[in-house]
Design a protein around this motif. Structure first.
Motif, short mmCIF file in Angstrom:
data_model
loop_
_atom_site.label_atom_id
_atom_site.label_comp_id
_atom_site.label_asym_id
_atom_site.label_seq_id
_atom_site.Cartn_x
_atom_site.Cartn_y
_atom_site.Cartn_z
N ASN A 65 0.85 -1.18 0.00
CA ASN A 65 0.00 0.00 0.00
C ASN A 65 0.89 1.23 0.00
O ASN A 65 1.40 1.63 1.04
N GLY A 66 1.10 1.76 -1.19
CA GLY A 66 1.83 3.01 -1.35
C GLY A 66 3.28 2.90 -0.93
O GLY A 66 3.92 1.88 -1.11
N GLY A 67 3.80 3.97 -0.38
CA GLY A 67 5.20 3.99 0.02
C GLY A 67 6.11 4.15 -1.19
O GLY A 67 5.71 4.64 -2.23
N ALA A 94 -14.15 -4.31 3.57
CA ALA A 94 -13.59 -2.97 3.31
C ALA A 94 -13.99 -2.49 1.91
O ALA A 94 -14.30 -1.32 1.71
N LYS A 95 -14.02 -3.43 0.95
CA LYS A 95 -14.41 -3.09 -0.42
C LYS A 95 -15.86 -2.60 -0.45
O LYS A 95 -16.17 -1.57 -1.05
N LEU A 136 -9.23 5.35 -2.24
CA LEU A 136 -7.98 4.70 -1.81
C LEU A 136 -8.27 3.42 -1.03
O LEU A 136 -7.57 2.41 -1.20
N ALA A 137 -9.30 3.47 -0.17
CA ALA A 137 -9.68 2.26 0.58
C ALA A 137 -10.10 1.15 -0.37
O ALA A 137 -9.77 -0.02 -0.17
N LEU A 138 -10.83 1.54 -1.44
CA LEU A 138 -11.26 0.55 -2.43
C LEU A 138 -10.05 -0.06 -3.14
O LEU A 138 -9.98 -1.27 -3.34
N GLN A 139 -9.09 0.79 -3.48
CA GLN A 139 -7.87 0.28 -4.14
C GLN A 139 -7.11 -0.69 -3.23
O GLN A 139 -6.63 -1.74 -3.68
N ARG A 140 -7.02 -0.36 -1.95
CA ARG A 140 -6.32 -1.25 -1.02
C ARG A 140 -7.03 -2.60 -0.93
O ARG A 140 -6.40 -3.65 -0.98
N ALA A 141 -8.35 -2.54 -0.81
CA ALA A 141 -9.13 -3.78 -0.67
C ALA A 141 -9.01 -4.63 -1.94
O ALA A 141 -8.81 -5.85 -1.87
N MET A 142 -9.13 -3.98 -3.11
CA MET A 142 -9.07 -4.75 -4.37
C MET A 142 -7.68 -5.33 -4.59
O MET A 142 -7.53 -6.45 -5.09
#
Ligand code: ATP
Length: 134
Positions: free
Chosen positions: A64-66, A96-97, A119-125
């Motif tokens: 997740n990012g970084g 979360a999705k 962003l939460a959706l991207q993390r979940a997917m």
């Protein structure tokens, strides 16, 4: 086959530290393949998977990012969060999705909540995708 040390670190823990042959990351400017003796550089990463080639096998880690920092002696990925496929709680990612999708349909596009939900959706997917490929 030559190797380099790959470390994947989050504020909470060291997720990964092994000698590997090659990795493929998704930077903001596109996909980047990293082999031993790559020129030193730092680049931000997308919410995406890191593909790791080691011996004959391939592994995948959700990050997740970084950013990725390529040093002379090792490659370090510093991320907000990172999970190996086996560490991913699929039910949690699915919940979360759903939450994110509900927020996206409720919030207006220019609201801060909309971006947060995106962003939460991207993390979940990303987590669901990585856990599928285990
Ligand atoms: P949630 O809404 O479920 O908390 P999130 O995307 O907001 O998800 P993060 O803030 O990215 O969660 O991560 C917080 C911590 O929880 C990190 O340590 C991350 O590795 C872990 N984590 C988040 N989702 C999962 C999951 N589905 N399976 C395992 N670990 C997870």
């Amino acid at each position: 086959m030559s190797t380099f040390l790959l470390e994947i670190v989050t504020p909470e823990r060291k997720v990964y530290a092994q000698d590997v042959n090659m990795i493929v990351v998704r930077g903001i400017a596109g996909e980047l393949g990293i082999l031993p003796n790559h020129i030193p550089m730092v680049t931000p990463l997308k919410i995406s998977s890191v593909k790791i080639k080691q011996g004959g096998s391939e592994q995948i880690v959700a990050v997740n990012g970084g950013f990725v920092e390529i040093r002379k002696e090792k490659v370090v990925i510093l991320a907000e969060s990172a999970e190996l496929p086996g560490d991913i709680d699929v039910d949690r990612a699915q919940a979360a999705k759903q939450r994110a999708e509900q927020r996206l349909s409720a919030a207006k596009k220019d609201e801060i909540d909309f971006r947060r939900a995106e962003l939460a959706l991207q993390r979940a997917m990303n987590r669901l995708d990585v856990s599928d490929k285990r």
